[in-house]
Design a protein around this motif. Structure first.
Motif, PDB file in Angstrom:
ATOM      1  N   GLU A  45       1.008  -1.324  -0.070  1.00 18.67           N
ATOM      2  CA  GLU A  45       0.222   0.034  -0.056  1.00 18.67           C
ATOM      3  C   GLU A  45       0.818   1.231   0.104  1.00 18.67           C
ATOM      4  OE1 GLU A  45      -2.997  -0.226   3.313  1.00 18.67           O
ATOM      5  OE2 GLU A  45      -4.188  -1.563   1.814  1.00 18.67           O
ATOM      6  N   PRO A  46       1.442   1.238  -1.341  1.00 17.84           N
ATOM      7  CA  PRO A  46       2.455   2.352  -1.354  1.00 17.84           C
ATOM      8  C   PRO A  46       1.058   3.567  -1.785  1.00 17.84           C
ATOM      9  CG  PRO A  46       2.529   1.762  -3.319  1.00 17.84           C
ATOM     10  CD  PRO A  46       1.949   0.765  -1.749  1.00 17.84           C
ATOM     11  N   ASP A  47       2.124   5.101  -1.021  1.00 22.56           N
ATOM     12  CA  ASP A  47       1.882   6.195  -1.079  1.00 22.56           C
ATOM     13  C   ASP A  47       2.163   6.479  -2.641  1.00 22.56           C
ATOM     14  OD1 ASP A  47       0.276   7.396   1.157  1.00 22.56           O
ATOM     15  OD2 ASP A  47       2.467   6.279   2.171  1.00 22.56           O
ATOM     16  N   GLU A  76      -4.843   5.430  -7.878  1.00 23.35           N
ATOM     17  CA  GLU A  76      -4.813   6.674  -7.338  1.00 23.35           C
ATOM     18  C   GLU A  76      -3.220   6.625  -6.514  1.00 23.35           C
ATOM     19  OE1 GLU A  76      -7.091   8.837  -6.181  1.00 23.35           O
ATOM     20  OE2 GLU A  76      -8.579   8.032  -7.937  1.00 23.35           O
ATOM     21  N   VAL A  77      -2.992   5.207  -6.584  1.00 23.41           N
ATOM     22  CA  VAL A  77      -1.541   5.517  -6.675  1.00 23.41           C
ATOM     23  C   VAL A  77      -0.688   7.020  -7.243  1.00 23.41           C
ATOM     24  CG1 VAL A  77       0.754   3.888  -5.660  1.00 23.41           C
ATOM     25  CG2 VAL A  77      -1.104   3.470  -5.583  1.00 23.41           C
ATOM     26  N   SER A  78       0.372   7.392  -6.314  1.00 20.65           N
ATOM     27  CA  SER A  78       1.267   8.283  -7.181  1.00 20.65           C
ATOM     28  C   SER A  78       2.443   7.639  -8.098  1.00 20.65           C
ATOM     29  CB  SER A  78       1.819   9.522  -6.075  1.00 20.65           C
ATOM     30  OG  SER A  78       0.616  10.454  -5.805  1.00 20.65           O
ATOM     31  N   SER A  79       2.210   7.553  -9.118  1.00 22.77           N
ATOM     32  CA  SER A  79       3.723   7.423 -10.389  1.00 22.77           C
ATOM     33  C   SER A  79       4.512   8.535 -10.936  1.00 22.77           C
ATOM     34  CB  SER A  79       2.740   6.040 -10.557  1.00 22.77           C
ATOM     35  OG  SER A  79       1.822   5.489 -10.614  1.00 22.77           O
ATOM     36  N   VAL A  80       5.463   7.855 -10.079  1.00 27.21           N
ATOM     37  CA  VAL A  80       7.499   8.584 -10.908  1.00 27.21           C
ATOM     38  C   VAL A  80       7.742   8.372 -11.782  1.00 27.21           C
ATOM     39  CG1 VAL A  80       8.649  10.221 -10.205  1.00 27.21           C
ATOM     40  CG2 VAL A  80       6.769  10.436  -9.008  1.00 27.21           C
ATOM     41  N   LEU A  81       8.084   8.506 -12.763  1.00 26.14           N
ATOM     42  CA  LEU A  81       8.620   7.421 -13.666  1.00 26.14           C
ATOM     43  C   LEU A  81       9.970   8.373 -13.545  1.00 26.14           C
ATOM     44  CD1 LEU A  81       8.875   5.453 -15.824  1.00 26.14           C
ATOM     45  CD2 LEU A  81       7.774   6.986 -17.682  1.00 26.14           C
ATOM     46  N   THR A  82      11.344   7.578 -13.718  1.00 29.91           N
ATOM     47  CA  THR A  82      12.980   7.956 -13.813  1.00 29.91           C
ATOM     48  C   THR A  82      12.818   7.489 -14.900  1.00 29.91           C
ATOM     49  OG1 THR A  82      13.706   6.256 -12.352  1.00 29.91           O
ATOM     50  CG2 THR A  82      12.817   8.054 -11.586  1.00 29.91           C
ATOM     51  N   ASP A  98       2.421  10.876 -12.418  1.00 28.98           N
ATOM     52  CA  ASP A  98       1.910  11.934 -12.282  1.00 28.98           C
ATOM     53  C   ASP A  98       2.884  12.543 -12.074  1.00 28.98           C
ATOM     54  OD1 ASP A  98      -0.502  11.434 -11.066  1.00 28.98           O
ATOM     55  OD2 ASP A  98       0.624   9.436 -10.430  1.00 28.98           O
ATOM     56  N   ASP A  99       4.486  12.365 -11.851  1.00 28.07           N
ATOM     57  CA  ASP A  99       5.083  13.411 -12.184  1.00 28.07           C
ATOM     58  C   ASP A  99       6.899  12.242 -12.925  1.00 28.07           C
ATOM     59  OD1 ASP A  99       7.137  15.203 -12.290  1.00 28.07           O
ATOM     60  OD2 ASP A  99       6.346  15.594 -10.134  1.00 28.07           O
ATOM     61  N   PHE A 100       7.597  12.614 -13.187  1.00 27.26           N
ATOM     62  CA  PHE A 100       8.991  11.880 -13.609  1.00 27.26           C
ATOM     63  C   PHE A 100      10.496  12.975 -13.084  1.00 27.26           C
ATOM     64  CE2 PHE A 100       7.862  15.391 -16.682  1.00 27.26           C
ATOM     65  CZ  PHE A 100       9.162  16.210 -17.222  1.00 27.26           C
ATOM     66  N   ILE A 101      11.421  12.093 -13.189  1.00 24.83           N
ATOM     67  CA  ILE A 101      12.550  12.267 -12.584  1.00 24.83           C
ATOM     68  C   ILE A 101      13.489  12.606 -14.507  1.00 24.83           C
ATOM     69  CG2 ILE A 101      14.540  12.737 -10.689  1.00 24.83           C
ATOM     70  CD1 ILE A 101      12.486  11.811  -9.199  1.00 24.83           C
ATOM     71  N   VAL A 113       9.625  16.454  -5.555  1.00 25.21           N
ATOM     72  CA  VAL A 113       9.255  15.124  -6.167  1.00 25.21           C
ATOM     73  C   VAL A 113       7.919  14.661  -5.340  1.00 25.21           C
ATOM     74  CG1 VAL A 113       8.595  13.992  -9.088  1.00 25.21           C
ATOM     75  CG2 VAL A 113      10.060  15.967  -8.894  1.00 25.21           C
ATOM     76  N   VAL A 114       9.139  13.529  -5.217  1.00 24.98           N
ATOM     77  CA  VAL A 114       8.464  12.602  -4.164  1.00 24.98           C
ATOM     78  C   VAL A 114       7.548  12.781  -3.286  1.00 24.98           C
ATOM     79  CG1 VAL A 114       8.949  10.505  -2.737  1.00 24.98           C
ATOM     80  CG2 VAL A 114      10.487  11.191  -4.933  1.00 24.98           C
ATOM     81  N   LYS A 115       7.640  13.768  -2.102  1.00 23.40           N
ATOM     82  CA  LYS A 115       7.028  14.854  -1.182  1.00 23.40           C
ATOM     83  C   LYS A 115       6.129  15.175  -2.046  1.00 23.40           C
ATOM     84  CE  LYS A 115      10.350  16.131   2.315  1.00 23.40           C
ATOM     85  NZ  LYS A 115      10.817  16.908   3.071  1.00 23.40           N
ATOM     86  N   LYS A 116       6.045  16.165  -3.119  1.00 22.48           N
ATOM     87  CA  LYS A 116       4.899  16.488  -3.788  1.00 22.48           C
ATOM     88  C   LYS A 116       4.072  15.585  -4.274  1.00 22.48           C
ATOM     89  CE  LYS A 116       5.150  18.109  -8.142  1.00 22.48           C
ATOM     90  NZ  LYS A 116       5.691  18.616  -9.404  1.00 22.48           N
ATOM     91  N   ASN A 117       4.457  14.552  -4.209  1.00 26.55           N
ATOM     92  CA  ASN A 117       3.349  12.831  -5.084  1.00 26.55           C
ATOM     93  C   ASN A 117       3.080  12.105  -4.001  1.00 26.55           C
ATOM     94  OD1 ASN A 117       2.877  13.729  -8.497  1.00 26.55           O
ATOM     95  ND2 ASN A 117       5.235  14.063  -7.359  1.00 26.55           N
ATOM     96  N   SER A 118       3.531  12.338  -3.423  1.00 23.68           N
ATOM     97  CA  SER A 118       2.869  11.084  -1.581  1.00 23.68           C
ATOM     98  C   SER A 118       2.007  11.491  -0.839  1.00 23.68           C
ATOM     99  CB  SER A 118       4.634  11.182  -0.410  1.00 23.68           C
ATOM    100  OG  SER A 118       5.360  11.967  -0.136  1.00 23.68           O
TER     101      SER A 118
END
Length: 118
Positions: A45-47, A76-82, A98-101, A113-118
């Motif tokens: 159950e990650p944020d 609903e789980v925020s996802s960040v692609l790197t 939701d975002d990328f790095i 980025v991680v804080k903003k999306n968690s």
């Protein structure tokens, strides 16, 4: 309660650095060099999920995110692609991340980025 991050990267050194930095920032990190934690996403159950687009021997990170976003249980789980890829913004948009790095990344930017999306 700590925010949970599933961190999937293709490079052990990058994985270790990101894990250490995020843990210092108070996150509960599940690090992996494979997409295995995605199979257990209901248990973890990650944020936020931070996944590299190029993972050895498994599906691409963008495919993982696309699947998460198309499943009502995980959309609903925020996802960040790197990625180091020059067309990362386009790829991230296409898979509904939701975002990328962009790599190589600045540590402070990665934290933001991680804080903003968690």
């Amino acid at each position: 309660m700590k925010k949970k991050v599933v961190l999937i990267q293709d490079n052990k050194d990058v994985l270790n650095i990101m894990e250490e930095v995020l843990e210092d920032e108070g996150f509960d990190v599940t690090p992996s060099l494979t997409t295995e934690p995605i199979e257990k996403i209901d248990e973890i159950e990650p944020d936020v999920v931070v996944v590299d687009d190029h993972i050895k021997g498994t599906k691409k990170g963008s495919e993982v995110i696309k699947e998460l976003k198309s499943d009502p249980e995980t959309e609903e789980v925020s996802s960040v692609l790197t990625s180091t890829s020059f067309d990362l913004p386009k790829t991230a948009k296409e898979c509904k991340a939701d975002d990328f790095i962009q790599k190589p990344f600045d540590i402070d930017h990665m934290i933001d980025v991680v804080k903003k999306n968690s």
